[in-house]
Write a protein that holds these residues in place. Structure first.
Motif, PDB file in Angstrom:
ATOM      1  N   ARG A 122       0.548  -3.177   0.532  1.00  0.00           N
ATOM      2  CA  ARG A 122      -0.760  -3.245   1.927  1.00  0.00           C
ATOM      3  C   ARG A 122      -0.709  -1.956   1.151  1.00  0.00           C
ATOM      4  O   ARG A 122      -0.165  -1.162   1.726  1.00  0.00           O
TER       5      ARG A 122
ATOM      6  N   GLU B 131      -3.508   0.468   3.826  1.00  0.00           N
ATOM      7  CA  GLU B 131      -4.123   0.535   4.969  1.00  0.00           C
ATOM      8  C   GLU B 131      -4.673   1.859   4.460  1.00  0.00           C
ATOM      9  O   GLU B 131      -4.318   3.139   4.486  1.00  0.00           O
TER      10      GLU B 131
ATOM     11  N   ARG C 158      -8.253  -2.401   4.829  1.00  0.00           N
ATOM     12  CA  ARG C 158      -6.207  -3.054   3.968  1.00  0.00           C
ATOM     13  C   ARG C 158      -7.043  -3.273   2.600  1.00  0.00           C
ATOM     14  O   ARG C 158      -7.867  -4.377   2.314  1.00  0.00           O
TER      15      ARG C 158
END
Length: 81
Positions: free
Chosen positions: A14, A16, A49
């Motif tokens: 992920r 961000e 994200r």
């Protein structure tokens, strides 16, 4: 563009992303044949994200903005477990 060549293939990540300033930024994460992007409006207090499963031994993160001199960018990459 930032490149990390230590990431293995098949890793769930992920990214961000955030920016501040006047304009927008498109953050793009690329690994092998996989390419994912998220556009963030820097004039608002918002983040975005990008979720990606790596398809190669590297991960590249790029931040593009037509107002590059008017924005600041930041991102962090985390493993998704």
């Amino acid at each position: 563009m930032n490149l990390d060549e230590t990431v293995g293939s098949g890793v769930a990540l992920r990214v961000e992303v955030a920016c501040v300033g006047e304009g927008t930024v498109t953050f793009t994460a690329v690994s092998g044949t996989v390419k994912k992007a998220e556009r963030v409006d820097c004039t608002r207090s918002m983040t975005g994200r990008v979720d990606i499963i790596t398809a190669g031994p590297s991960l590249a993160i790029q931040a593009d903005s037509p107002e590059a001199e008017k924005v600041g960018t930041a991102y962090v990459v985390r493993r998704v477990t």
